[in-house]
Write a protein that holds these residues in place. Structure first.
Motif, mmCIF file in Angstrom:
data_model
loop_
_atom_site.group_PDB
_atom_site.id
_atom_site.type_symbol
_atom_site.label_atom_id
_atom_site.label_comp_id
_atom_site.label_asym_id
_atom_site.label_seq_id
_atom_site.Cartn_x
_atom_site.Cartn_y
_atom_site.Cartn_z
ATOM 1 N N LEU A 44 4.140 -4.117 2.823
ATOM 2 C CA LEU A 44 5.045 -3.144 2.246
ATOM 3 C C LEU A 44 4.346 -1.793 2.198
ATOM 4 C CD1 LEU A 44 6.331 -5.120 -0.907
ATOM 5 C CD2 LEU A 44 7.083 -5.356 1.476
ATOM 6 N N THR A 45 4.867 -0.826 2.916
ATOM 7 C CA THR A 45 4.413 0.549 2.747
ATOM 8 C C THR A 45 5.414 1.210 1.828
ATOM 9 O OG1 THR A 45 3.626 0.522 5.048
ATOM 10 C CG2 THR A 45 3.662 2.642 3.916
ATOM 11 N N THR A 46 4.952 1.652 0.657
ATOM 12 C CA THR A 46 5.845 2.154 -0.372
ATOM 13 C C THR A 46 5.850 3.683 -0.418
ATOM 14 O OG1 THR A 46 4.179 2.173 -2.120
ATOM 15 C CG2 THR A 46 5.370 0.102 -1.753
ATOM 16 N N GLU A 47 6.874 4.222 -1.065
ATOM 17 C CA GLU A 47 6.976 5.665 -1.261
ATOM 18 C C GLU A 47 7.283 5.938 -2.727
ATOM 19 O OE1 GLU A 47 8.869 8.975 1.483
ATOM 20 O OE2 GLU A 47 10.454 7.948 0.342
ATOM 21 N N GLU A 48 6.541 6.888 -3.312
ATOM 22 C CA GLU A 48 6.730 7.324 -4.697
ATOM 23 C C GLU A 48 6.464 6.206 -5.703
ATOM 24 O OE1 GLU A 48 10.564 9.183 -5.006
ATOM 25 O OE2 GLU A 48 9.971 10.876 -3.748
ATOM 26 N N LEU A 49 5.564 5.307 -5.359
ATOM 27 C CA LEU A 49 5.172 4.221 -6.255
ATOM 28 C C LEU A 49 3.647 4.200 -6.334
ATOM 29 C CD1 LEU A 49 5.847 1.646 -7.918
ATOM 30 C CD2 LEU A 49 5.806 0.368 -5.770
ATOM 31 N N ASP A 50 3.108 4.284 -7.547
ATOM 32 C CA ASP A 50 1.657 4.278 -7.738
ATOM 33 C C ASP A 50 1.172 2.829 -7.680
ATOM 34 O OD1 ASP A 50 -0.973 4.670 -8.375
ATOM 35 O OD2 ASP A 50 -0.605 5.496 -10.380
ATOM 36 N N VAL A 51 0.899 2.364 -6.474
ATOM 37 C CA VAL A 51 0.575 0.949 -6.275
ATOM 38 C C VAL A 51 -0.735 0.577 -6.961
ATOM 39 C CG1 VAL A 51 0.087 -0.832 -4.564
ATOM 40 C CG2 VAL A 51 1.886 0.846 -4.124
ATOM 41 N N SER A 52 -1.786 1.343 -6.749
ATOM 42 C CA SER A 52 -3.084 1.003 -7.345
ATOM 43 C C SER A 52 -3.106 1.260 -8.847
ATOM 44 C CB SER A 52 -4.201 1.779 -6.650
ATOM 45 O OG SER A 52 -4.328 1.364 -5.305
ATOM 46 N N PHE A 111 0.855 -1.184 0.000
ATOM 47 C CA PHE A 111 0.000 0.000 0.000
ATOM 48 C C PHE A 111 0.889 1.232 0.000
ATOM 49 C CE2 PHE A 111 -3.351 2.915 1.414
ATOM 50 C CZ PHE A 111 -4.443 2.419 0.708
ATOM 51 N N ALA A 112 0.469 2.242 -0.721
ATOM 52 C CA ALA A 112 1.272 3.452 -0.871
ATOM 53 C C ALA A 112 1.120 4.383 0.325
ATOM 54 C CB ALA A 112 0.871 4.187 -2.146
ATOM 55 N N ARG A 113 2.239 4.909 0.805
ATOM 56 C CA ARG A 113 2.191 5.888 1.889
ATOM 57 C C ARG A 113 1.371 7.109 1.482
ATOM 58 N NH1 ARG A 113 1.906 6.171 7.111
ATOM 59 N NH2 ARG A 113 0.399 7.825 6.762
ATOM 60 N N GLU A 114 1.433 7.470 0.220
ATOM 61 C CA GLU A 114 0.673 8.627 -0.250
ATOM 62 C C GLU A 114 -0.829 8.409 -0.077
ATOM 63 O OE1 GLU A 114 4.659 8.582 -2.233
ATOM 64 O OE2 GLU A 114 3.101 7.073 -1.855
ATOM 65 N N ASP A 115 -1.298 7.171 -0.270
ATOM 66 C CA ASP A 115 -2.720 6.890 -0.070
ATOM 67 C C ASP A 115 -3.076 6.852 1.413
ATOM 68 O OD1 ASP A 115 -3.461 6.768 -2.774
ATOM 69 O OD2 ASP A 115 -2.749 4.712 -2.946
ATOM 70 N N ALA A 159 -6.361 -0.776 -10.100
ATOM 71 C CA ALA A 159 -7.585 -0.007 -9.863
ATOM 72 C C ALA A 159 -8.717 -0.481 -10.762
ATOM 73 C CB ALA A 159 -7.320 1.476 -10.068
ATOM 74 N N LEU A 160 -8.416 -0.763 -12.029
ATOM 75 C CA LEU A 160 -9.442 -1.266 -12.945
ATOM 76 C C LEU A 160 -9.922 -2.640 -12.506
ATOM 77 C CD1 LEU A 160 -11.106 -1.102 -15.549
ATOM 78 C CD2 LEU A 160 -9.117 -2.001 -16.776
ATOM 79 N N GLN A 161 -8.992 -3.506 -12.160
ATOM 80 C CA GLN A 161 -9.379 -4.838 -11.696
ATOM 81 C C GLN A 161 -10.272 -4.759 -10.471
ATOM 82 O OE1 GLN A 161 -7.851 -6.332 -8.637
ATOM 83 N NE2 GLN A 161 -9.395 -7.944 -8.842
ATOM 84 N N PHE A 162 -9.956 -3.840 -9.556
ATOM 85 C CA PHE A 162 -10.749 -3.671 -8.341
ATOM 86 C C PHE A 162 -12.167 -3.203 -8.675
ATOM 87 C CE2 PHE A 162 -12.133 -0.923 -4.802
ATOM 88 C CZ PHE A 162 -12.114 -1.842 -3.769
ATOM 89 N N ARG A 163 -12.290 -2.217 -9.545
ATOM 90 C CA ARG A 163 -13.622 -1.735 -9.925
ATOM 91 C C ARG A 163 -14.430 -2.840 -10.592
ATOM 92 N NH1 ARG A 163 -11.515 2.301 -13.740
ATOM 93 N NH2 ARG A 163 -13.605 2.168 -14.640
ATOM 94 N N ALA A 164 -13.785 -3.607 -11.458
ATOM 95 C CA ALA A 164 -14.490 -4.695 -12.141
ATOM 96 C C ALA A 164 -14.959 -5.762 -11.159
ATOM 97 C CB ALA A 164 -13.586 -5.313 -13.205
ATOM 98 N N SER A 165 -14.179 -5.984 -10.116
ATOM 99 C CA SER A 165 -14.510 -7.026 -9.141
ATOM 100 C C SER A 165 -15.529 -6.566 -8.101
ATOM 101 C CB SER A 165 -13.233 -7.491 -8.432
ATOM 102 O OG SER A 165 -12.330 -8.074 -9.345
ATOM 103 N N ALA A 183 -8.752 2.816 -4.527
ATOM 104 C CA ALA A 183 -7.292 2.705 -4.479
ATOM 105 C C ALA A 183 -6.939 1.622 -3.472
ATOM 106 C CB ALA A 183 -6.665 4.045 -4.093
ATOM 107 N N PRO A 184 -7.036 0.350 -3.875
ATOM 108 C CA PRO A 184 -7.009 -0.751 -2.904
ATOM 109 C C PRO A 184 -5.638 -1.256 -2.503
ATOM 110 C CG PRO A 184 -7.385 -1.632 -5.081
ATOM 111 C CD PRO A 184 -7.308 -0.142 -5.238
ATOM 112 N N GLY A 185 -4.570 -0.739 -3.110
ATOM 113 C CA GLY A 185 -3.276 -1.380 -2.903
ATOM 114 C C GLY A 185 -3.219 -2.679 -3.691
#
Length: 224
Positions: free
Chosen positions: A96-104, A71-75, A182-188, A150-152
């Motif tokens: 994993l808490t990430t930084e500067e990575l668009d996880v979703s 999951f992104a720290r930014e989120d 993000a697309l996969q999450f919305r579809a699901s 933005a589910p991670g």
């Protein structure tokens, strides 16, 4: 891009889970030192991919295709502002808490090298559940988290290895489709008519999501 925090959980008894023994490992806490990450085995028997991390409800969590959760720290920061409360690294049960990575925004099948050894592959987004809501103690949390979209990302282990807080993260492969987490999450969840589109991600797609997409196509009237 880097691993801002590496987080592990231990089994804790709670009153907000339907896990048969009433325990959960969702409360992840940052750890120091190196941690070994390997493929844990099939879902239902395999737990977390991280040594020392607890995954208690093997019906829904853990296994090779959900070996690691990022999951992104930014989120987390965005949720802090909305909820008006601090959310330390690991608050969402992420390893994993990430930084500067668009996880979703990562593509299904995208591969990350974390540190010098470990290679992970994106498989799907995280679907919120009752345990997640109980852990945060926020009313209507499942709906709110789903609405944000933005589910991670869950990841499988391609090359096992050790990692630690502060390791760099490098995207070493981006597949040639446009199916994001993000697309996969919305579809699901909220836009199930998008399920057939997910099959463009091929074998990298989480097997459960691929099966859901195929069932949807079988049930959909011809021409729709």
């Amino acid at each position: 891009m880097k691993l801002l925090s590496l987080n592990l959980g231990r089994p804790v008894a709670v009153d907000y889970t339907d896990q048969p023994l009433g325990v959960t490992g969702i409360d992840k806490r940052p750890v120091d030192g190196r941690v070994r990450v390997t493929a844990p085995g099939p879902k239902g028997t395999g737990a977390s991919g991280l040594a020392g991390d607890a995954v208690c409800d093997l019906r829904h969590h853990g296994g090779d295709d959900q070996a690691v959760y990022a999951f992104a720290r930014e989120d987390l920061d965005a949720w802090e502002r909305e909820l008006g409360r601090p959310l330390p690294n690991g608050s969402f049960g992420e390893n994993l808490t990430t930084e500067e990575l668009d996880v979703s925004g990562a593509l299904i099948g995208e591969r990350w090298r974390v540190g010098s050894e470990l290679v992970l592959e994106v498989t799907s987004g995280r679907i919120p559940c009752r345990t997640f809501q109980g852990h945060l103690g926020e009313r209507g949390w499942v709906r709110r988290f789903t609405h944000r979209g933005a589910p991670g990302a869950y990841l499988r282990v391609i090359e096992p290895g050790e990692t630690r807080t502060g390791d760099p993260i490098e995207i070493v492969h981006r597949p040639g489709h446009d199916i994001t987490v993000a697309l996969q999450f919305r579809a699901s969840t909220t836009e199930r008519h998008l399920l057939p589109d997910l099959l463009a991600a091929g074998d990298a797609l989480h097997p459960e999501t691929a099966a859901a997409a195929r069932r949807y196509m079988q049930m959909r009237p011809a021409g729709n």
